[in-house]
Design an enzyme around this catalytic site. Sequence first.
Site, PDB file in Angstrom:
ATOM      1  N   HIS A  18       0.833  -1.202   0.000  1.00 28.43           N
ATOM      2  CA  HIS A  18       0.000   0.000   0.000  1.00 28.43           C
ATOM      3  C   HIS A  18       0.869   1.254   0.000  1.00 28.43           C
ATOM      4  O   HIS A  18       2.106   1.164  -0.035  1.00 28.43           O
ATOM      5  CB  HIS A  18      -0.962  -0.019   1.189  1.00 28.43           C
ATOM      6  CG  HIS A  18      -0.280  -0.142   2.532  1.00 28.43           C
ATOM      7  ND1 HIS A  18       0.577   0.801   3.030  1.00 28.43           N
ATOM      8  CD2 HIS A  18      -0.327  -1.130   3.478  1.00 28.43           C
ATOM      9  CE1 HIS A  18       1.012   0.435   4.218  1.00 28.43           C
ATOM     10  NE2 HIS A  18       0.491  -0.749   4.515  1.00 28.43           N
ATOM     11  N   HIS A  21       4.054   1.556   2.186  1.00 24.42           N
ATOM     12  CA  HIS A  21       5.237   0.858   1.672  1.00 24.42           C
ATOM     13  C   HIS A  21       5.821   1.618   0.480  1.00 24.42           C
ATOM     14  O   HIS A  21       7.033   1.720   0.320  1.00 24.42           O
ATOM     15  CB  HIS A  21       4.874  -0.560   1.207  1.00 24.42           C
ATOM     16  CG  HIS A  21       4.187  -1.384   2.254  1.00 24.42           C
ATOM     17  ND1 HIS A  21       3.032  -2.087   2.008  1.00 24.42           N
ATOM     18  CD2 HIS A  21       4.486  -1.614   3.557  1.00 24.42           C
ATOM     19  CE1 HIS A  21       2.653  -2.712   3.099  1.00 24.42           C
ATOM     20  NE2 HIS A  21       3.516  -2.437   4.064  1.00 24.42           N
ATOM     21  N   CYS A 126       2.480  -8.452  21.162  1.00 25.49           N
ATOM     22  CA  CYS A 126       1.569  -8.067  20.078  1.00 25.49           C
ATOM     23  C   CYS A 126       2.026  -8.789  18.814  1.00 25.49           C
ATOM     24  O   CYS A 126       3.159  -8.596  18.373  1.00 25.49           O
ATOM     25  CB  CYS A 126       1.581  -6.552  19.854  1.00 25.49           C
ATOM     26  SG  CYS A 126       0.735  -6.098  18.309  1.00 25.49           S
ATOM     27  N   CYS A 129       2.995  -6.481  15.809  1.00 20.89           N
ATOM     28  CA  CYS A 129       4.329  -5.875  15.856  1.00 20.89           C
ATOM     29  C   CYS A 129       5.424  -6.920  15.962  1.00 20.89           C
ATOM     30  O   CYS A 129       6.591  -6.600  15.763  1.00 20.89           O
ATOM     31  CB  CYS A 129       4.490  -4.970  17.072  1.00 20.89           C
ATOM     32  SG  CYS A 129       3.340  -3.624  17.140  1.00 20.89           S
ATOM     33  N   CYS A 143      -2.061  -2.622  22.330  1.00 18.38           N
ATOM     34  CA  CYS A 143      -0.811  -2.286  21.634  1.00 18.38           C
ATOM     35  C   CYS A 143      -0.906  -0.840  21.151  1.00 18.38           C
ATOM     36  O   CYS A 143      -1.914  -0.460  20.548  1.00 18.38           O
ATOM     37  CB  CYS A 143      -0.632  -3.234  20.451  1.00 18.38           C
ATOM     38  SG  CYS A 143       0.449  -2.556  19.194  1.00 18.38           S
ATOM     39  N   HIS A 146      -1.186  -1.037  17.047  1.00 15.50           N
ATOM     40  CA  HIS A 146      -2.333  -1.703  16.427  1.00 15.50           C
ATOM     41  C   HIS A 146      -3.650  -1.499  17.177  1.00 15.50           C
ATOM     42  O   HIS A 146      -4.706  -1.888  16.676  1.00 15.50           O
ATOM     43  CB  HIS A 146      -2.048  -3.204  16.269  1.00 15.50           C
ATOM     44  CG  HIS A 146      -0.952  -3.465  15.286  1.00 15.50           C
ATOM     45  ND1 HIS A 146       0.384  -3.512  15.644  1.00 15.50           N
ATOM     46  CD2 HIS A 146      -0.981  -3.630  13.949  1.00 15.50           C
ATOM     47  CE1 HIS A 146       1.109  -3.721  14.569  1.00 15.50           C
ATOM     48  NE2 HIS A 146       0.321  -3.801  13.524  1.00 15.50           N
ATOM     49  N   LYS A 292      -7.059   7.529   9.734  1.00 14.31           N
ATOM     50  CA  LYS A 292      -6.033   6.496   9.784  1.00 14.31           C
ATOM     51  C   LYS A 292      -6.353   5.472   8.692  1.00 14.31           C
ATOM     52  O   LYS A 292      -7.513   5.160   8.463  1.00 14.31           O
ATOM     53  CB  LYS A 292      -6.090   5.846  11.173  1.00 14.31           C
ATOM     54  CG  LYS A 292      -4.933   4.938  11.450  1.00 14.31           C
ATOM     55  CD  LYS A 292      -5.064   4.402  12.860  1.00 14.31           C
ATOM     56  CE  LYS A 292      -4.101   3.323  13.226  1.00 14.31           C
ATOM     57  NZ  LYS A 292      -3.478   2.476  12.371  1.00 14.31           N
ATOM     58  N   LYS A 295      -7.706  -1.477   7.037  1.00 15.59           N
ATOM     59  CA  LYS A 295      -8.530  -2.398   6.248  1.00 15.59           C
ATOM     60  C   LYS A 295      -9.988  -2.293   6.672  1.00 15.59           C
ATOM     61  O   LYS A 295     -10.893  -2.301   5.838  1.00 15.59           O
ATOM     62  CB  LYS A 295      -8.051  -3.824   6.492  1.00 15.59           C
ATOM     63  CG  LYS A 295      -7.362  -4.412   5.293  1.00 15.59           C
ATOM     64  CD  LYS A 295      -6.967  -5.811   5.616  1.00 15.59           C
ATOM     65  CE  LYS A 295      -6.925  -6.669   4.388  1.00 15.59           C
ATOM     66  NZ  LYS A 295      -6.498  -8.025   4.708  1.00 15.59           N
TER      67      LYS A 295
HETATM   68  N1  MSP Z   1       8.931  -5.899   8.492  1.00 15.22           N
HETATM   69  C1  MSP Z   1       9.023  -4.728   9.274  1.00 15.22           C
HETATM   70  C2  MSP Z   1      10.250  -3.933   8.917  1.00 15.22           C
HETATM   71  C3  MSP Z   1      11.549  -4.659   9.026  1.00 15.22           C
HETATM   72  S1  MSP Z   1      12.880  -3.709   8.500  1.00 15.22           S
HETATM   73  C4  MSP Z   1      14.204  -4.522   8.924  1.00 15.22           C
HETATM   74  C5  MSP Z   1       7.765  -3.878   9.087  1.00 15.22           C
HETATM   75  N2  MSP Z   1       7.052  -4.100   8.010  1.00 15.22           N
HETATM   76  S2  MSP Z   1       5.664  -3.384   7.620  1.00 15.22           S
HETATM   77  O1  MSP Z   1       5.272  -3.937   6.368  1.00 15.22           O
HETATM   78  O2  MSP Z   1       4.744  -3.498   8.685  1.00 15.22           O
HETATM   79  O3  MSP Z   1       5.915  -1.847   7.520  1.00 15.22           O
HETATM   80  C6  MSP Z   1       6.937  -1.346   6.769  1.00 15.22           C
HETATM   81  C7  MSP Z   1       6.986   0.147   6.674  1.00 15.22           C
HETATM   82  O4  MSP Z   1       5.769   0.686   6.178  1.00 15.22           O
HETATM   83  C8  MSP Z   1       7.280   0.836   7.980  1.00 15.22           C
HETATM   84  O5  MSP Z   1       8.394   1.694   7.795  1.00 15.22           O
HETATM   85  C9  MSP Z   1       6.039   1.655   8.257  1.00 15.22           C
HETATM   86  O6  MSP Z   1       6.343   2.876   8.867  1.00 15.22           O
HETATM   87  C10 MSP Z   1       5.527   1.889   6.863  1.00 15.22           C
HETATM   88  N3  MSP Z   1       4.118   2.249   6.866  1.00 15.22           N
HETATM   89  C11 MSP Z   1       3.047   1.452   7.083  1.00 15.22           C
HETATM   90  N4  MSP Z   1       1.914   2.228   7.051  1.00 15.22           N
HETATM   91  C12 MSP Z   1       2.245   3.518   6.817  1.00 15.22           C
HETATM   92  C13 MSP Z   1       1.540   4.693   6.559  1.00 15.22           C
HETATM   93  N5  MSP Z   1       0.210   4.777   6.649  1.00 15.22           N
HETATM   94  N6  MSP Z   1       2.252   5.800   6.202  1.00 15.22           N
HETATM   95  C14 MSP Z   1       3.610   5.754   6.004  1.00 15.22           C
HETATM   96  N7  MSP Z   1       4.302   4.668   6.226  1.00 15.22           N
HETATM   97  C15 MSP Z   1       3.686   3.606   6.861  1.00 15.22           C
HETATM   98  O7  MSP Z   1       7.508  -3.049   9.930  1.00 15.22           O
END
Ligand code: MSP
Length: 620
Positions: A18, A21, A126, A129, A143, A146, A292, A295
């Site tokens: 999304h 990422h 959690c 996380c 958490c 979440h 926020k 899903k």
């Molecule tokens: N797998 C771990 C990271 C391990 S790195 C060695 C993880 N994965 S994640 O898929 O949950 O999230 C990855 C990244 O996406 C995080 O940096 C998180 O901040 C970012 N984002 C998830 N939702 C977001 C927003 N709504 N806005 C901006 N970034 C956000 O954590």
Amino acid sequence: MAKYYVTTPIYYPNDIPHIGHAYTTVIADVLARWHKKLGDDVFFLTGLDEHGKKIQEAAEAKGMKPREFVDKLVPEFKNAWKLLNLNYDHFVRTTDKDHELVVKEVLKLCNKKGDIYKGFYEGLYCTGCEAYYTEKELEEGNCPIHKKPVKTLKEESYFFRLSKYQNKLLEFYDKNKEFISPGYRKPEIINRVKEGLNDISISRTSFKWGVDLPFDKNHVTYVWFDALTNYISGIGYPKAKFKKYWPADLHLVGKDIFFFHAVLWPAMLMSAGIKNPKKVFAHGWWTIDGQKMSKSLGNVVNIPELVKYGTDSARYFLVREVPFGADGDFSMKLLVQRHNKELLNDLGNFVNRSMALLNKYSNGKIPKKGKDELCKLFNFNATKKFIDILETHNALSEIFKFVNECNKYVNEKQPWNEEDEKILSNILYNLAEALRYLSIILEPFIPETAGKIAKQMNLKDKLSFKELKFGKLKEGHKIGKTEILFMKIEEEEKMAKKEEIANVEMVKGKDWIEFGDWEKMKLRTGTIKKVQQHPNADNLYVIIVDLGYEERQLVAGLKKFYAIDELMNKKVIVFTNLKPAVIRGIESEGMILAAEDAKSCTVGLLTVDKKELKDGAVIR
Ligand code: MSP
């Protein structure tokens, strides 16, 4: 040659990617492309974090084996990154055999140092996380990330002596002032370390989906210990590539995973005797239309949705909209506004006009080299400075300041009115050079558009910043075919316009009465002789029309619909006896007739199709 190694977090493939990422990965791509253009030897790493309870549970919910489940999601991420035109050098997966070997190697090194011991862990866990929380860290028992209840877990576990690194970390932060970035996030990390660090549980027995501990096969490695190691396994630790690129110049992460990167990761590396990265930068989070993203709310912006108006519009929006580091709000309406205004009206318009002028007045060939009047207005050093301090939003806005200068230059110079050939040739050379500059400096941000500009100019794609010197275009060089860069996005525009149109209709309604009876209205043909930007209103032009018997000055709201050169020499219809009015300080005597389609917000002038018809001919 300097090297530049930039990473993104590796994402959990428990669902499709999304905007969150995409954000980090787009910024990493911009930085990687920028450093390549500087001549640096760049390595850009991204990938997936495939182990852990969260993935195992997501797979089970689908009735799949974890491996089968993650294999299905890998193409989702790779395709998404293709849609966003991301040019990474390696896509690491924590299920890669060579990655698993490196995790084991790091564990052995930490164990050898005496930093790993066996014990019991009971804590509030959690699954989202993959982390334990202390009572204090919970929000109303949930958490803090979440907002869901945590579980009490007790299991035999190996621990990493994080507490041992408290002072070493504080010393490290003190000596490496840039490590925790942006600077305003320092207190949050430093205070937490000062409060004291607990040893951290780094193994699990409650599930199997992970890397076995090299010294106890009954345990799998805690997902964060596994995941962080990707930054060195992804460049082939301990082989040549690792030696070349490590330490990383920049780990980009979201603010929620800052602690793991700014505290656990450097402590792990200190323990293993590996150098620390140079910088970890935490950015903010996107909300969607003020809410926020989740899903359950059904407002998750996935990648096909994000790029629905074009890859470059999405990339432009993500970089430009929010100061890098801060939280921001995403809305399609804002994306469309930036697309229509900055990309289409400002950039697209300049490129289009310049190409048309080069074709019309120089036969599509680069004229004799001229004097730099325009490119000198691009401040490369300021732009570079912004990139260096990771103010990517400001770097892009600096480039668009130049785009505005370019449009201003055309408006002021009015090449279509220029009679002196030397001056005209100089203007055209400046426009051509500005196009070449834009194709170079825009590439890190909007690569597809930059490539299209280069192609139109018949230039090589991906030229380096060394080419940013005025006068590189050779006289006689033939330019290519003009291509429209951006199409107007009407859909959302229409929504925003509805109200405006309604207001205009009301005002017009009032005017119609003032127009009086149609019998008294005098309409004549006229030729547009001069068009200038209204000094006090962005959307207005000041136009001189030749009526044959006299020249008239009019003020018209045509700016949005016509470029100045498109209006020049048009034979139009003028309402000649409309009571004069002063519009924003400029006198207007009459009105040029135009038709307006309120639905599509299109305005077209009524023109006369016979050239030989004299100016001032009466319309009956
Ligand atoms: N797998 C771990 C990271 C391990 S790195 C060695 C993880 N994965 S994640 O898929 O949950 O999230 C990855 C990244 O996406 C995080 O940096 C998180 O901040 C970012 N984002 C998830 N939702 C977001 C927003 N709504 N806005 C901006 N970034 C956000 O954590």
